[in-house]
Design an enzyme around this catalytic site. Sequence first.
Site, short mmCIF file in Angstrom:
data_model
loop_
_atom_site.label_atom_id
_atom_site.label_comp_id
_atom_site.label_asym_id
_atom_site.label_seq_id
_atom_site.Cartn_x
_atom_site.Cartn_y
_atom_site.Cartn_z
N ASN A 208 43.28 7.40 -22.13
CA ASN A 208 44.14 6.60 -23.00
C ASN A 208 45.12 5.81 -22.12
O ASN A 208 45.11 5.94 -20.90
CB ASN A 208 44.85 7.47 -24.03
CG ASN A 208 45.74 8.50 -23.37
OD1 ASN A 208 46.71 8.16 -22.71
ND2 ASN A 208 45.39 9.78 -23.54
N ASP A 277 42.76 14.38 -27.71
CA ASP A 277 42.49 15.37 -28.75
C ASP A 277 41.05 15.89 -28.69
O ASP A 277 40.77 16.97 -29.18
CB ASP A 277 42.76 14.75 -30.13
CG ASP A 277 44.25 14.54 -30.35
OD1 ASP A 277 45.04 15.35 -29.82
OD2 ASP A 277 44.63 13.57 -31.03
N LYS A 287 25.06 10.80 -13.32
CA LYS A 287 25.51 9.57 -13.98
C LYS A 287 24.55 9.20 -15.12
O LYS A 287 23.33 9.23 -14.93
CB LYS A 287 25.56 8.45 -12.93
CG LYS A 287 26.18 7.19 -13.46
CD LYS A 287 26.20 6.11 -12.39
CE LYS A 287 26.48 4.78 -13.04
NZ LYS A 287 26.08 3.66 -12.23
N PHE A 321 56.66 14.87 -28.35
CA PHE A 321 56.68 13.43 -28.61
C PHE A 321 55.72 13.12 -29.74
O PHE A 321 54.72 13.82 -29.90
CB PHE A 321 56.25 12.66 -27.35
CG PHE A 321 57.40 12.36 -26.44
CD1 PHE A 321 57.96 13.35 -25.65
CD2 PHE A 321 57.95 11.09 -26.38
CE1 PHE A 321 59.03 13.09 -24.83
CE2 PHE A 321 59.02 10.80 -25.56
CZ PHE A 321 59.56 11.81 -24.78
N LYS A 335 54.91 16.99 -37.31
CA LYS A 335 54.55 17.60 -36.02
C LYS A 335 55.63 18.58 -35.56
O LYS A 335 55.33 19.65 -35.02
CB LYS A 335 54.32 16.52 -34.96
CG LYS A 335 53.01 15.78 -35.17
CD LYS A 335 52.81 14.65 -34.19
CE LYS A 335 51.56 13.86 -34.63
NZ LYS A 335 51.35 12.64 -33.87
N LYS A 339 54.31 22.33 -35.12
CA LYS A 339 54.20 22.86 -33.75
C LYS A 339 55.38 23.75 -33.39
O LYS A 339 55.54 24.16 -32.24
CB LYS A 339 54.07 21.69 -32.76
CG LYS A 339 52.85 20.81 -33.05
CD LYS A 339 52.52 19.84 -31.95
CE LYS A 339 51.46 18.84 -32.45
NZ LYS A 339 50.68 18.22 -31.39
#
Length: 401
Positions: A208, A277, A287, A321, A335, A339
């Site tokens: 990401n 995730d 490969k 975050f 969250k 959490k």
Amino acid sequence: MFKNKTVTVGISGGIAAYKSAEIVSWLKKNNAEVRVIMTEGACRFITPLTMKTLSGQPVAVDLMSMDPAYNVPHIDLAACDLFLLLPATANILAKAAMGLADDLLSASLLATKAQVIAAPAMHCDMYDNPATQGNLQILAGRGWTLIETEEGVLACGAIGKGRLAGIPKIMQVIEATLNPDKPLAGRRVLITAGPTWEAMDPVRYLGNRSSGKTGYCLAGAARDLGAVVDLVSGPVALDPPPGVNLHRVESALEMARVVTVLYPACNIVIAAAAVADYRPRQAAKEKIKKSSASLNLYLEPNPDILAGLGQNKGERILIGFAAETENLLEEARKKLREKNLDYIVANDVSQPGAGFAGDTNIATIISAQGEEKQFPLMSKKALAMEIWQYVIHNSQFTIHN
Ligand code: CTP
């Protein structure tokens, strides 16, 4: 750590007196000049010889002492950078609250202009008594720092709140007091940062856009505030802040493994990493070769590292975050709750000036108590310091009135 600092340690007569030996020894090892006052009662629980040997100074017991080491003992001993009362019995707290001065310790406490840190220890019924609670309130109102007692088995076998706070906790309060610009002194902070890379084959990965900047800035700021910092970082193109312990990882599973090892010793966690995730069910050994057919990639979920920590939080402070593109605050609150966090920093990554790649961010911090504070557009470095200041201010490291 405490060079040029003078600490007077007042020991009153409770069984926890023996625990003061460890603190006196630690202060001395860290270069403080330590002078010990003992009450008559304290001398029956632990010997002045022990304290003299550990502090390297004569131990003062008698208000009317003719010891040539002192001019006027209670005035000389009151002049210090920090006056530590450890343990503080119900009796010495009552005397201090009333301003009595009928022995060397109470007279020195009355005379001191230094910050007083008191670590009470007594039977739970004495601690709960409104007289003691009233005295603690009076002393807190005068600016004393009171280190709350812990719950547990007491000397008499009863279970209740009255045990001396843990030695590491007492050390933290002393460090923060003697080094006021280092409010995180004595604390261990664990920060995750950057993206994770989830291997598809030996050359490709799913990743990401996280740059790791926020996590790295938080790590540098925590170091500046006195913490020992473990930075667990996914692959980023940043130099680590000097003086932090960098642990490089690649995948979410690796990050989870390293975090699990570091977690028991840490006091505060900030999960700034953008953890993938999902990961490819199986990374190909060789490969993957191109073909004209479409390629199916099967993904399986990664563990939620932060949620796992939240299930075993103990006394730690957990900060997460939430990077969102819609319903920012609702998603962040969800969250925070799910959490089991103390704080969450929410940012809308679709807003100009916020997001992964740039040097700035716009964020809102939300506490478990439901308080919210918005931070306008600012550099990630400035935001990191703001987050720390907010957390330090809002977290009860010590009991003040
Ligand atoms: N986090 C984590 N481990 C994961 C996923 C997230 O530790 N596998 C942490 C992040 O570091 C962050 C917080 O959890 O502090 C929220 O991460 P985020 O990606 O915003 O939320 P998710 O729980 O993954 O939910 P979603 O992606 O559906 O928004």
